[in-house]
Design a protein around this motif. Structure first.
Motif, PDB file in Angstrom:
ATOM      1  N   CYS A   6      -2.996   4.335  -7.663  1.00 32.90           N
ATOM      2  CA  CYS A   6      -3.006   2.886  -7.433  1.00 32.90           C
ATOM      3  C   CYS A   6      -4.249   2.198  -7.986  1.00 32.90           C
ATOM      4  O   CYS A   6      -4.442   1.004  -7.763  1.00 32.90           O
ATOM      5  CB  CYS A   6      -2.901   2.612  -5.942  1.00 32.90           C
ATOM      6  N   SER A   7      -5.072   2.915  -8.725  1.00 31.51           N
ATOM      7  CA  SER A   7      -6.352   2.367  -9.180  1.00 31.51           C
ATOM      8  C   SER A   7      -6.205   1.186 -10.138  1.00 31.51           C
ATOM      9  O   SER A   7      -7.134   0.391 -10.279  1.00 31.51           O
ATOM     10  CB  SER A   7      -7.197   3.461  -9.822  1.00 31.51           C
ATOM     11  N   LYS A   8      -5.066   1.061 -10.783  1.00 31.70           N
ATOM     12  CA  LYS A   8      -4.842  -0.048 -11.713  1.00 31.70           C
ATOM     13  C   LYS A   8      -3.915  -1.117 -11.132  1.00 31.70           C
ATOM     14  O   LYS A   8      -3.577  -2.084 -11.803  1.00 31.70           O
ATOM     15  CB  LYS A   8      -4.265   0.482 -13.022  1.00 31.70           C
ATOM     16  N   PRO A  23      -9.182  -2.656  -2.798  1.00 25.73           N
ATOM     17  CA  PRO A  23      -9.196  -3.308  -1.477  1.00 25.73           C
ATOM     18  C   PRO A  23      -8.065  -4.310  -1.254  1.00 25.73           C
ATOM     19  O   PRO A  23      -7.492  -4.363  -0.172  1.00 25.73           O
ATOM     20  CB  PRO A  23     -10.563  -4.002  -1.440  1.00 25.73           C
ATOM     21  N   VAL A  24      -7.726  -5.094  -2.275  1.00 26.35           N
ATOM     22  CA  VAL A  24      -6.667  -6.099  -2.095  1.00 26.35           C
ATOM     23  C   VAL A  24      -5.314  -5.438  -1.814  1.00 26.35           C
ATOM     24  O   VAL A  24      -4.515  -5.958  -1.042  1.00 26.35           O
ATOM     25  CB  VAL A  24      -6.597  -7.063  -3.309  1.00 26.35           C
ATOM     26  N   VAL A  25      -5.061  -4.288  -2.411  1.00 25.58           N
ATOM     27  CA  VAL A  25      -3.811  -3.562  -2.177  1.00 25.58           C
ATOM     28  C   VAL A  25      -3.903  -2.806  -0.851  1.00 25.58           C
ATOM     29  O   VAL A  25      -2.954  -2.801  -0.058  1.00 25.58           O
ATOM     30  CB  VAL A  25      -3.497  -2.607  -3.346  1.00 25.58           C
ATOM     31  N   ALA A  26      -5.049  -2.202  -0.588  1.00 18.80           N
ATOM     32  CA  ALA A  26      -5.234  -1.469   0.664  1.00 18.80           C
ATOM     33  C   ALA A  26      -5.019  -2.378   1.867  1.00 18.80           C
ATOM     34  O   ALA A  26      -4.489  -1.947   2.891  1.00 18.80           O
ATOM     35  CB  ALA A  26      -6.629  -0.853   0.705  1.00 18.80           C
ATOM     36  N   ARG A  27      -5.401  -3.627   1.729  1.00 20.29           N
ATOM     37  CA  ARG A  27      -5.245  -4.588   2.838  1.00 20.29           C
ATOM     38  C   ARG A  27      -3.784  -4.763   3.228  1.00 20.29           C
ATOM     39  O   ARG A  27      -3.459  -4.840   4.414  1.00 20.29           O
ATOM     40  CB  ARG A  27      -5.858  -5.931   2.434  1.00 20.29           C
ATOM     41  N   VAL A  45      -0.215   9.714   2.760  1.00 21.22           N
ATOM     42  CA  VAL A  45      -1.452  10.466   2.572  1.00 21.22           C
ATOM     43  C   VAL A  45      -2.257   9.680   1.541  1.00 21.22           C
ATOM     44  O   VAL A  45      -1.795   9.481   0.416  1.00 21.22           O
ATOM     45  CB  VAL A  45      -1.167  11.905   2.070  1.00 21.22           C
ATOM     46  N   LEU A  46      -3.434   9.212   1.949  1.00 20.61           N
ATOM     47  CA  LEU A  46      -4.264   8.368   1.095  1.00 20.61           C
ATOM     48  C   LEU A  46      -5.485   9.141   0.614  1.00 20.61           C
ATOM     49  O   LEU A  46      -6.067   9.929   1.363  1.00 20.61           O
ATOM     50  CB  LEU A  46      -4.728   7.126   1.854  1.00 20.61           C
ATOM     51  N   HIS A  47      -5.873   8.893  -0.635  1.00 25.42           N
ATOM     52  CA  HIS A  47      -7.032   9.541  -1.246  1.00 25.42           C
ATOM     53  C   HIS A  47      -7.905   8.493  -1.900  1.00 25.42           C
ATOM     54  O   HIS A  47      -7.407   7.499  -2.434  1.00 25.42           O
ATOM     55  CB  HIS A  47      -6.589  10.561  -2.300  1.00 25.42           C
ATOM     56  N   GLU A  48      -9.203   8.734  -1.896  1.00 21.58           N
ATOM     57  CA  GLU A  48     -10.148   7.818  -2.537  1.00 21.58           C
ATOM     58  C   GLU A  48      -9.928   7.732  -4.040  1.00 21.58           C
ATOM     59  O   GLU A  48     -10.111   6.688  -4.644  1.00 21.58           O
ATOM     60  CB  GLU A  48     -11.585   8.245  -2.255  1.00 21.58           C
ATOM     61  N   SER A  49      -9.552   8.858  -4.648  1.00 16.36           N
ATOM     62  CA  SER A  49      -9.413   8.884  -6.109  1.00 16.36           C
ATOM     63  C   SER A  49      -8.249   9.782  -6.512  1.00 16.36           C
ATOM     64  O   SER A  49      -7.772  10.602  -5.718  1.00 16.36           O
ATOM     65  CB  SER A  49     -10.689   9.419  -6.749  1.00 16.36           C
ATOM     66  N   LEU A  50      -7.847   9.642  -7.764  1.00 16.22           N
ATOM     67  CA  LEU A  50      -6.803  10.498  -8.317  1.00 16.22           C
ATOM     68  C   LEU A  50      -7.268  11.952  -8.311  1.00 16.22           C
ATOM     69  O   LEU A  50      -6.499  12.855  -7.984  1.00 16.22           O
ATOM     70  CB  LEU A  50      -6.430  10.050  -9.729  1.00 16.22           C
ATOM     71  N   ALA A  51      -8.525  12.181  -8.647  1.00 17.80           N
ATOM     72  CA  ALA A  51      -9.056  13.550  -8.665  1.00 17.80           C
ATOM     73  C   ALA A  51      -8.946  14.200  -7.284  1.00 17.80           C
ATOM     74  O   ALA A  51      -8.553  15.373  -7.163  1.00 17.80           O
ATOM     75  CB  ALA A  51     -10.511  13.543  -9.133  1.00 17.80           C
ATOM     76  N   ASP A  52      -9.242  13.434  -6.227  1.00 18.02           N
ATOM     77  CA  ASP A  52      -9.116  13.958  -4.861  1.00 18.02           C
ATOM     78  C   ASP A  52      -7.664  14.311  -4.543  1.00 18.02           C
ATOM     79  O   ASP A  52      -7.371  15.335  -3.946  1.00 18.02           O
ATOM     80  CB  ASP A  52      -9.623  12.943  -3.833  1.00 18.02           C
ATOM     81  N   ALA A  53      -6.751  13.436  -4.942  1.00 17.78           N
ATOM     82  CA  ALA A  53      -5.325  13.665  -4.665  1.00 17.78           C
ATOM     83  C   ALA A  53      -4.836  14.901  -5.401  1.00 17.78           C
ATOM     84  O   ALA A  53      -4.118  15.732  -4.833  1.00 17.78           O
ATOM     85  CB  ALA A  53      -4.508  12.447  -5.079  1.00 17.78           C
ATOM     86  N   LEU A  54      -5.217  15.038  -6.670  1.00 20.17           N
ATOM     87  CA  LEU A  54      -4.771  16.189  -7.452  1.00 20.17           C
ATOM     88  C   LEU A  54      -5.359  17.491  -6.907  1.00 20.17           C
ATOM     89  O   LEU A  54      -4.681  18.532  -6.900  1.00 20.17           O
ATOM     90  CB  LEU A  54      -5.117  16.008  -8.925  1.00 20.17           C
TER      91      LEU A  54
END
Length: 127
Positions: A61-63, A96-100, A112-121
């Motif tokens: 979701c980073s983009k 943040p706008v999407v997380a809200r 299941v939420l992750h800070e980054s794609l690397a964390d998720a992978l």
């Protein structure tokens, strides 16, 4: 008149979706605004992946610049289908706008939420 706000006329159709395989996971990256006008652009690759037997999906979701209730429903529907098939959907790198939107609706409690794609992978590779 277009005031440059999410969902305004000039933003219709302004979503692209990239799909790439990463080990056992399929990474789906929506880029732009996920709303009533663009939801099918994300729904179709998610459903196709699940129909093809991919049980573990990571949505980067980073983009993602905006997500309305229609976009949220696409993700919730895919989550239900993935879980019914014995898999799941992980969401990574939410702005943040999407997380809200997820916080307000309580949807952050069902993904299941992750800070980054690397964390998720990293986590999905251990599954």
């Amino acid at each position: 008149m277009d005031r440059g706000v999410p969902g305004s006329t000039s933003h219709r159709g302004r979503l692209t979706v990239d799909v790439q395989r990463h080990g056992a996971s399929l990474v789906v990256t929506p880029d732009g605004e996920l709303d009533h006008h663009t939801a099918d652009l994300l729904r179709e690759p998610l459903e196709h992946a699940l129909e093809e037997g991919c049980k573990l999906l990571v949505v980067d979701c980073s983009k993602l610049e905006f997500c309305d209730s229609t976009g949220l429903n696409v993700l919730l529907g895919a989550r239900l289908k993935a879980e019914a098939a014995g898999g799941g959907i992980h969401l990574a790198g939410m702005r943040p706008v999407v997380a809200r939107v997820f916080e307000i609706t309580g949807a952050d409690g069902v993904f299941v939420l992750h800070e980054s794609l690397a964390d998720a992978l990293k986590e999905t590779a251990q599954s």
